[in-house]
Scaffold this active site. Structure first.
Site, PDB file in Angstrom:
ATOM      1  CB  CYS A 126      59.231  28.447  53.913  1.00  0.00           C
ATOM      2  SG  CYS A 126      57.882  28.648  54.794  1.00  0.00           S
ATOM      3  CD  GLU A 825      68.567  42.155  51.651  1.00  0.00           C
ATOM      4  OE1 GLU A 825      69.293  42.960  51.032  1.00  0.00           O
ATOM      5  OE2 GLU A 825      67.172  41.975  51.191  1.00  0.00           O
ATOM      6  CD  GLU A1285      63.310  40.446  44.164  1.00  0.00           C
ATOM      7  OE1 GLU A1285      63.058  41.429  45.060  1.00  0.00           O
ATOM      8  OE2 GLU A1285      64.520  40.094  43.651  1.00  0.00           O
TER       9      GLU A1285
END
Length: 1353
Positions: A126, A825, A1285
């Site tokens: 990130c 989200e 995930e």
């Protein structure tokens, strides 16, 4: 703190009121500096150097790390140190040179090797933590041009990364070290006679081991670094100047001599001395203290002096902890060993004191005067009876006195005998005597950069002839409001022989002398009490071994198996291997698929040039929004009074539920059961009630606290799952059930039936970038939202709803996110909607970025779960039936909790075939912030239950759990309990490969041997598989769009519906586009994700970003290829730019949209039973070895081996990074990361100080990842599989390895191997599960007889 700021400025020696320092070589002059301003705020707000990030604001994450250079007064040399800019006062920078990440290299000029190696070694995902890590390494290299791996370990103690798993960062920076060699370590391909980098055979497939090419790195030449500003070096007045900076609310003094310092303290007794600002800075930011007079004593000679005396070393109270550490280490090397035992004890404790950025500036004097009951150094100083030099200014002269750090030094919580007008000038570290022994221990949740739970220091004088105790001091922290000496126990030790009998007597007396009330702050009562005796026992073992070594005690004074009890964990040098399928030699060089390409933004992230939401330039008329939050967990709002806030200058508006209609106020991702602003009721602490718009962020947050809210408490306050069950507090339509076969028949016919349960806690996302939004009003009543969100279309939709407009007037943009993990989200609306409303009403740009504590209070966590199960199985171990109840803690609103529960219900069986299943699910409504999506989305919680079931069966039958796994593994073509056939399901291949690559059975034998020979250290090994379904749980989300624009020069602008959150999605999409169009990746650019480019996007979640958007990109490329085909056929030898130029002149459309809908998806047991629940499954297996300290509950992961089936990898570097990062996040979930709430719903763990992520020192000592070869997946783009995930659950291998180690300890103590261990397996839970003669001394108060300090949600 209460002193008024209207006192006149003291008349001192000639003063200087202008702040002068250098930033990246440029001189900064400020004639009116604000004493309350931090260096971080100054850099970002005034100098617009936004590469330095705000991650936590408390010096706990390292995202704000910069380098400070100045002339060291002690050595007269230039000193370079890494510091936390978020805590460093800008006023302390006078005469210093600051270097930020922008100052060492740029993509526009040249990258510094520190930046280049991190990026090219794939150490940035990130990217939000990257500038801080870069600067920590850079500062290290400025002091040591060739550091050791130990130096790296210390340098990164204060840095956190949530994405990478740390391994690639260390691999990249290992190339600077003395130990640099092949990254494969013992697994180097040269060991087997292969030529490095040419690939190796692995089951018939060629595998590669090289994720980056070290030979391409730019050499590091330390002589080419920027010089220290000559103006600072040549002018000797910088340190002697007396500085006075007067601000609006505070005055900053920097006196040049002790007399002036004492005069200030005499005039302002409540003045705060600021050295590192590591305590005061936190108090000001998070406790909102105001200190009108701040005094910086770092230029007062007596306060920074160091003198070696005959019997001690004198340290001025302002000498930094790192300088103390360096000087003590030097003395340890020079002096006889027996004289330096106190020094060694202090050095050992200093290693674990905060992070290096803190130790570089924090002083021991500040630590003493702060008086924290869990200070790491105060027990050492108290046990050493250290003497202090104290001074004050009386009747025109300086008067000194000596104070001893004894039992009466602390008079109460953070209070001591030093008077308000006195100053601690210095202290004397004593040299020890030949028969004096000093040891200290600390136990925390995480070894590096963590506050102590309990710490202890023992200083004992032993007569070598009689082997009796002459004198002893035992100091403990964490057991009272202050550091305490166990004087009563010490008294009974005098004249007693140092032996086991005395040890046992001491242990009993310590339990009596240091009690804790059941409701004492900090909780963990039994554990803390046990640590007192455990740490003393470790000290006893350590000192006894020293006595044996010196010949005072015979060799057989301690049993061999007891010796390890004195050991502490040390971070081993990292060994790792990464194996992946080698790209075929036939593949075109410009085809990037399958190649380890670096993250598309990695270089910009490493240089600080990557722009995140709050880095966007300020607009001229921009306002900042601060949220007003509920302080109650369940209450009725009686009144809201914002009049005091609105009366303050610079405040423009207050917004609440009164400013929008009830319909506009009702929002939510699926069910509109939330409110933008709480109207009549609040259902959790941290619920948004209102918002203040003001001129700047600091001012808006201060004025937000002026809003007065009156409440009426409502009972009950439900926090835990158990409380929800007791009150039947469930959301409507729950429980829900799904089943296959006949469970009751399975139970009636089974050889064995067993009932059990397991429980796991929540997890904070802790993305390094907190939630942020910027809204800008546009023409025609349009609004543009720049938002840190994983779901721009949802933000667009709900902004339109709140503003009563249409979606086509709202554009939501997301350039990149500093992490998400599911937490951005659906929860981005908590910030985006108030920001949009304020922007719409005020017609001005509005910005808001949450502080870390606000973010953790507001946005929810991973769902805690409770499972109750009943299983049927044969005597051979085959599972025949299971009934399981799944309860999740949803918080106060539904959010996505129903889908999280559904995935847990559909994943609980993990990789095991159970022919008869009935599973029920309950969504529990509690008074917590609404819990939400988090990487894994209920899958890890469900599989956690499945692995408990396997191990319960193995324990009951007395069998190896691996044999139970083998018997019950799903086979190719089996049907799950949601009617899905398993195709391309190589779980057994992963299983056996992992057994082989981890050398599992041999390692287990070695562990058994280790455990037989060690009483207080135990090891465990465990293997877990994972089966993770890939698709959104609701079918309409399984779609994606893309837009490709080709410009006349041949450049390609690619837009798609996915958001770059660090997972490398943009990089993979560029690779897919490059292959499809058969062009180099350099032709392709992705600017952002925006709702005006691709509409109606699904969230970037469910690990489906590459699958969905990749296929949409291919669809668009196919359309373009069809249009270009005639042009290519007419000129087959042309270049890409020639073809595009020709197409433009022939008026061929060079823009195409792509669309993809996942086929066969949409399972519903009633409406659509033949559809698939998931598109396919990603599988993997991991094995971990762990060692635990049975006395403290500490643990260390010795090794982890992972084999993942991820199809044909699009990008092995990014995929391996996802595997490692997910594993470390899963490791944190199951061991370290614990949400701590009060019984009233107050979140205590609101930052890195209380909430512990895994750090650099927590990665496995040996960390090996293999991507399964020959496992192409026909159901996703270019035969790949999703990877984000699925690997997370493999972190659970550490949990079960810990449980194996505890079992070994319990069996040695004659206890049952049937015991409960809740997740996370914290040090407290590990220690108390081991159970021994020490824990048995701790009496437990009856349940219900007290209100605990904290509870588990």
């Amino acid at each position: 703190m209460t002193q008024e700021h209207n006192a006149a400025v003291l008349d001192l020696n000639p003063t200087f009121s202008t702040l002068i320092f250098f930033v990246n070589g440029k001189k900064v002059i400020d004639t009116n500096p604000d004493p309350e301003c931090t260096l971080l705020t100054y850099l970002r707000e005034k100098l617009r150097l936004c590469g330095t990030k705000l991650g936590c604001g408390e010096g706990g994450c390292g995202a704000c790390t910069v380098m400070i250079s100045r002339i060291d007064t002690l050595t007269n040399r230039i000193k370079h140190i890494a510091v936390n800019a978020c805590l460093t006062p800008v006023c302390a920078m006078h005469g210093s040179a600051v270097t930020t990440v922008e100052g060492i290299g740029s993509t526009r000029t040249r990258l510094h090797p520190v930046q280049e190696r991190l990026a090219k070694a794939h150490g940035s995902q990130c990217g939000f933590c990257t500038p801080g890590i870069v600067m920590s390494m850079y500062a290290l290299l400025r002091n040591l041009s060739q550091p050791s791996m130990k130096d790296l370990e210390i340098a990164f103690q204060g840095n956190l990364c949530r994405c990478t798993g740390y391994r690639p960062i260390l691999e990249g920076y290992k190339t600077f070290t003395k130990e640099f060699g092949c990254a494969m370590g013992d697994k180097c391909c040269k060991v087997n006679g292969n030529k490095c980098g040419e690939g190796m055979e692995n089951g018939g497939d060629m595998v590669d081991d090289k994720l980056f090419e070290k030979s391409e790195f730019v050499p590091f030449d330390p002589s080419q670094e920027p010089i220290f500003p000559p103006e600072l070096q040549l002018n000797k007045d910088w340190d002697s100047q007396t500085l006075v900076y007067k601000g609006e609310r505070a005055t900053w003094y920097r006196p040049g001599n002790l007399e002036d310092l004492l005069k200030i303290k005499a005039q302002f007794p409540e003045a705060k001395l600021v050295v590192g600002n590591t305590e005061i800075g936190v108090e000001v930011k998070f406790k909102h203290f105001l200190y009108p007079v701040l005094v910086n004593p770092t230029k007062v000679k007596e306060m920074i002096d160091v003198q070696e005396l005959e019997d001690s070393i004198y340290f001025g109270a302002s000498v930094s902890l790192m300088d103390i550490d360096r000087i003590l280490r030097s003395s340890i090397e020079k002096l006889p060993e027996h004289q330096t035992r106190f020094f060694q004890c202090a050095v050992n404790m200093l290693h674990y004191f905060a992070g290096k950025q803190i130790r570089n500036v924090a002083s021991l004097g500040g630590n003493i005067m702060t008086g924290s009951p869990i200070s790491d150094m105060n027990p050492v100083l108290m046990a050493g009876a250290v003497k202090f030099k104290v001074a004050k200014y009386v009747e025109g002269q300086i008067k000194y006195r000596e104070v001893c750090m004894a039992s009466g030094f602390f008079t109460g919580y953070r209070k001591n005998v030093i008077e308000p007008t006195e100053i601690l000038v210095g202290l004397y570290f004593p040299k020890t005597l030949e028969h004096q022994y000093v040891v200290a221990f600390k136990q925390a949740k995480r070894r590096d950069d963590d506050i102590a739970i309990v710490n202890a220091a023992i200083n004992v004088f032993i007569d070598p002839r009689s082997i009796t105790v002459d004198k002893v001091y035992m100091a403990f922290g964490g057991m009272a409001p202050t550091t305490v000496l166990a004087t009563r126990t010490a008294d009974i030790m005098v004249k007693q022989q140092w032996n086991k009998v005395l040890m046992e007597r001491v242990v009993e007396n310590l339990c009596a002398e240091l009690p804790l009330a059941p409701s004492a702050p900090g909780g963990m009562i039994a554990y803390r009490r046990s640590l007192v005796v455990s740490l003393f026992f470790k000290a006893y073992l350590t000192i006894t071994q020293q006595l044996i070594k010196s010949g005072i005690l015979p060799q057989d004074s301690l049993p061999q198996e007891e010796l390890s009890g004195s050991d502490v964990f040390h971070t081993p040098a990292l060994k790792s291997a990464q194996l992946f399928e080698k790209v075929s030699n036939k593949q075109s060089e410009c085809d990037p698929i399958g190649r380890p390409k670096i993250h598309a933004s990695a270089l910009k992230q490493a240089t600080g040039e990557a722009i995140y939401c709050d880095d966007m330039p300020r607009m001229e008329n921009e306002l900042y929004l601060a949220l007003v939050l509920s302080t109650k967990a369940h209450a009725k709002i009686l009144s809201i009074d914002a009049s005091e806030a609105l009366a303050m200058p610079g405040v423009h508006a207050f917004f609440s539920s009164k400013d929008i209609t009830q319909h506009e106020n009702e929002v939510g991702p699926v069910f509109h059961d939330e409110e933008v602003f709480a109207s009549d009721m609040v259902y959790c602490q941290g619920q948004v009630i209102g918002a203040i718009a003001a001129d700047n962020p600091n001012f808006s947050s201060k004025t937000a606290r002026k809003v007065t809210i009156e409440y009426e408490d409502i009972k009950p306050v439900i926090i835990t799952i158990e409380q929800a069950i007791e009150h039947k507090s469930y959301f409507p339509d729950y429980p829900r059930f799904t089943e296959i076969g006949d469970v009751e028949k399975a139970f009636s016919e089974a050889d064995h039936v067993y009932e059990g349960s397991c429980r796991m806690g929540g997890q904070e996302h802790f993305y390094l970038e907190t939630h942020a939004s910027l809204a800008v009003p546009r023409d025609s009543d349009e609004i543009e939202i720049f938002c840190s969100t994983q779901h721009p279309s949802e933000v667009q939709k709900l902004v339109a709803h709140v503003l009563s407009t249409s979606a086509h007037r709202v554009v939501c943009r997301a350039k990149r996110l500093g992490g998400g993990f599911g937490g951005k989200e659906s929860r981005a609306i908590a910030v985006a909607l108030p920001v949009a409303l304020a922007c719409h009403r005020l017609r001005r740009p509005i910005r808001c970025m949450l502080d870390r504590d606000e973010d953790m209070m507001i946005t929810g966590t991973r769902h805690p779960f409770l499972f109750k199960y009943k299983i049927a199985f044969t005597s051979e171990g085959r599972l025949t039936g299971c009934y399981i109840e799944c309860y999740n803690n949803a918080g106060w609103s539904m959010d996505l909790s129903f889908s999280v529960l559904e995935r847990a219900m559909f994943h609980f069986e993990n990789c095991y075939k159970i022919p008869n299943i009935k599973v029920g699910g309950w969504v529990c409504k509690t008074n917590l912030p609404s819990n939400t999506a988090f990487r894994g989305f209920g899958g890890p919680q469900g599989m956690f239950a499945g692995e408990h079931i396997i191990r319960d069966v193995a324990r009951i039958l007395g069998k190896d759990y691996l044999e139970i796994m083998k018997q019950n593994f799903y086979k190719e073509g089996d049907i799950t309990h949601y009617q899905q056939k398993l195709d391309n399901f190589p779980i057994e291949k992963c299983f056996y490969d992992c057994l082989q690559q981890s050398n599992y059975y041999q390692k287990r034998k070695e562990i058994e041997e280790f455990n037989r020979n060690h009483r207080w250290r135990k090891r465990g090994i465990s293997l877990v598989p994972t089966k993770y379904g890939i698709a959104f749980g609701v079918s309409h989300l399984n779609q994606a769009g893309a837009l490709i624009n080709i410009y006349a020069d041949g450049s390609v602008l690619l837009s798609h519906g996915g958001v770059e959150i660090g997972q490398g999605l943009h990089t993979k999409m560029i690779q897919c586009c490059a292959r499809a169009l058969q062009i180099p990746i350099e032709f392709i650019h992705i600017s952002e994700t925006a709702t005006d480019k691709v509409p109606n996007t699904s969230p970037t979640a469910a690990s489906s970003g590459s699958d969905l958007n990749g296929m949409a990109v291919l669809d668009a490329c196919e359309k373009l290829n069809k249009r270009l085909a005639p042009i290519k056929e007419a000129n087959p030898n042309g270049s890409w730019t020639e073809w595009i130029n020709k197409a433009y002149f022939e008026r061929v459309s060079l823009s195409a949209t792509g669309f993809y809908r996942m086929p066969d998806i949409g399972y519903d047991p009633v409406q659509n039973p033949n559809a698939l629940m998931y598109n396919y499954f990603t599988n993997g297996v991991g094995s971990s070895i762990v060692e635990i300290d049975c006395l403290t509950g500490d643990h260390q992961v010795l090794s982890t081996d992972i084999v993942m089936d991820i199809g044909s990898s699009l990008n092995p570097a990014i995929d391996i990074g996802q595997i490692e990062g997910a594993f470390m996040q899963g490791y944190g979930l199951f061991t370290l990361e614990e949400m701590i709430y009060s019984p009233q719903g107050v979140l205590y763990s609101r930052g890195p100080g209380m909430y512990k992520l895994p750090g650099f020192a927590d990665i496995p000592g040996e960390f090996n990842v293999t991507i399964l070869t020959g496992a192409a997946n026909p159901r996703a783009v270019y035969s790949s599989k999703a990877v984000g995930e699925p690997p997370l659950f493999i972190g659970c291998s550490v949990f079960f390895a810990i449980k194996e180690a505890i079992t070994s300890a319990r069996l040695m103590n004659g206890l049952s191997e049937d015991f409960k261990l809740e997740s996370p397996a914290t040090s407290a839970r590990i220690r108390m599960a081991c159970q021994d003669e020490f824990t048995n001394l701790i009496e437990q108060p009856p349940a219900g007889s007290y209100v605990p300090w904290n509870i588990v949600p």
